[in-house]
Design a protein around this motif. Sequence first.
Motif, PDB file in Angstrom:
ATOM      1  N   MET A  41       0.600  -1.081   0.444  1.00  0.00           N
ATOM      2  CA  MET A  41      -0.204  -0.232   0.000  1.00  0.00           C
ATOM      3  C   MET A  41       1.074   1.111   0.103  1.00  0.00           C
ATOM      4  N   LEU A  45       0.130   4.034  -3.171  1.00  0.00           N
ATOM      5  CA  LEU A  45       0.012   5.181  -3.020  1.00  0.00           C
ATOM      6  C   LEU A  45       1.398   6.319  -2.449  1.00  0.00           C
ATOM      7  N   VAL A  55      -1.800   4.003   9.605  1.00  0.00           N
ATOM      8  CA  VAL A  55      -2.718   2.950   8.323  1.00  0.00           C
ATOM      9  C   VAL A  55      -3.636   2.189   9.715  1.00  0.00           C
ATOM     10  N   CYS A  97     -11.606   2.879   1.885  1.00  0.00           N
ATOM     11  CA  CYS A  97     -10.793   2.502   1.942  1.00  0.00           C
ATOM     12  C   CYS A  97      -9.674   1.950   0.871  1.00  0.00           C
ATOM     13  N   SER A 100     -10.124   4.685  -2.169  1.00  0.00           N
ATOM     14  CA  SER A 100      -8.209   5.552  -1.616  1.00  0.00           C
ATOM     15  C   SER A 100      -7.234   5.668  -2.894  1.00  0.00           C
ATOM     16  N   GLU A 101      -6.940   7.410  -2.750  1.00  0.00           N
ATOM     17  CA  GLU A 101      -6.508   7.106  -4.235  1.00  0.00           C
ATOM     18  C   GLU A 101      -5.157   7.882  -3.233  1.00  0.00           C
ATOM     19  N   LEU A 106      -7.316   7.572   3.204  1.00  0.00           N
ATOM     20  CA  LEU A 106      -6.663   6.264   3.538  1.00  0.00           C
ATOM     21  C   LEU A 106      -7.185   6.531   4.792  1.00  0.00           C
ATOM     22  N   TRP A 109     -11.059   6.708   5.887  1.00  0.00           N
ATOM     23  CA  TRP A 109     -12.292   6.081   6.353  1.00  0.00           C
ATOM     24  C   TRP A 109     -12.019   4.897   7.225  1.00  0.00           C
ATOM     25  N   ARG A 110     -10.056   4.907   7.792  1.00  0.00           N
ATOM     26  CA  ARG A 110     -10.007   3.589   9.080  1.00  0.00           C
ATOM     27  C   ARG A 110     -10.028   3.809  10.449  1.00  0.00           C
ATOM     28  N   HIS A 169      -6.289  -3.359  -2.752  1.00  0.00           N
ATOM     29  CA  HIS A 169      -7.916  -3.090  -2.460  1.00  0.00           C
ATOM     30  C   HIS A 169      -8.572  -3.873  -1.839  1.00  0.00           C
TER      31      HIS A 169
END
Length: 532
Positions: A41, A45, A55, A97, A100-101, A106, A109-110, A169
Amino acid sequence: MPGPEARATGLRTWAAFTAMCLGMFMAILDVQIVATSLPEMQRALGISPDRMSWVQTAYLIAEVIAIPLTGALMRILTMRGLFALTTSLFTLASIGCAASESFGPLVAWRVLQGFAGGTLIPAVFAAVFLLFPVHRQGLATTLAGVLAVLAPTVGPVVGGWITESWSWHWLFLINVAPGVLAVGIGATLLPRERLRLAEARQLDLVALGLLALSLAALEIALKEAPGRGWTSGLVLALLALWAAAGAGFVRRCLSGPRPVVELRAFSDRRFALACGLSFVLGIGLFGSVYLMPVFLSFVRGHGPLEIGTIMLVTGVAQLLTAPLAVAAEQRLGARLLTGFGFALFAAGLALSSFQTPRTDHDEMFWPQVVRGVAIMFCLLPPTRLALGHLSEARVADASGLFNLMRNLGGAIGLALIDTVIFSRSAGHGESLLARLTARDLEAARFVGVPEAMLANLPPGPVPPQAQAMLAPLLEKAALTQAINEAWGMIALLTLAALLCVPFARPSRGQDRAAPVTPPRASPRRSPTPRRR
């Protein structure tokens, strides 16, 4: 809600409870499988390495804040409403999540995912005592307990397989189908009660803010302490903030007429001691699930999927032991089983403190079996000690506190483990080099240096060229010794928890699974005490 002996426990009730357990399993599994793919990840990203741990940290902070609030939320939204809402939010956040870009969305949302997932664990354990009569509570607790401790065990396998087979993802998208299924079944089959939204206006928002501030400060301090040092300015400031905010929160909860979290539950001796056991169990559970991948990755060089396969032994042992734990819990006293479980768990942890840099699957097999057998006896009877004798009106709040203690134990345990590894590895490396300089054959065998090579070294200090050749072996050997010390530390803490067991005495004749005749309950809330 009907009394404990009048409740129906047919297929409808079990299906609804299984749906709740599925939601809880997803929330716990999510933490572990995401951990296996953080490097991928990070690359995808473009996130800097020093920020990537957030994260996970963002999820864990939101989770520990949500856990003690479960009781208040359940009173307002009801069990059915809380489960449907939080599982829906967890599923939605999982989609967010995956979509998310960049780092910011990210983490956001976490946070939502962690808060929603945090309510699911105590809600499930509260449901055991709210949905089932006494003679079914052992089986229901075992089902929830198996899934709660199985998720971290199978997490590395699932995460490793997804990482190697698909993209990162899918670590989040796999939550969607089970989430929709759990919401559909739970919302349809869980008992329907009237919402009490008026109680939301009576929430102590100041206490809520102090709780969030205190727990967030503690989590961040525990995350930063191993690397920065426990006496660094930032860590000391965070710990001071935790203590100040926590003291303010406790004061408001104990003095207010409608506290956000019912801390008075700790005045019950059995509950308080069971929470202490839950705290220590969290250290052992989270610690063992953390130490094994660290050793297998950095010392043995295994990948995520191989690590997960090795760690499956614990999960299989748990599943095979579950029926035995249920049967024993119905026939023997909770204190006796708790003492047996913690003593066996301490033994399983201690067995792992004798590893060498060449330890692998075969040598790890029996310690994992011992721990897997012990875990159900460390979870099922203490849960009964904590919640089995409380009235229905107190179960939801108490379940939140009980589960919070296990998570806090895990967080503090991981910080202590990292401190041991950070602070002791270098010293062990220097000690091993000194022993090799003295031509210590035992040290050579532990490090993995052939005796012939050691014998051929010239007298005096080990030459720089030889040191460079030995450096990778010394580094792995020193890390192994530090990890062994961490295993020993959590084994001693688990053994010390046995001191709590003799004091968790119930009233005469109430230490067995058979219920006593409950006193007459209030017709409005039916807070029927259920004792063991």
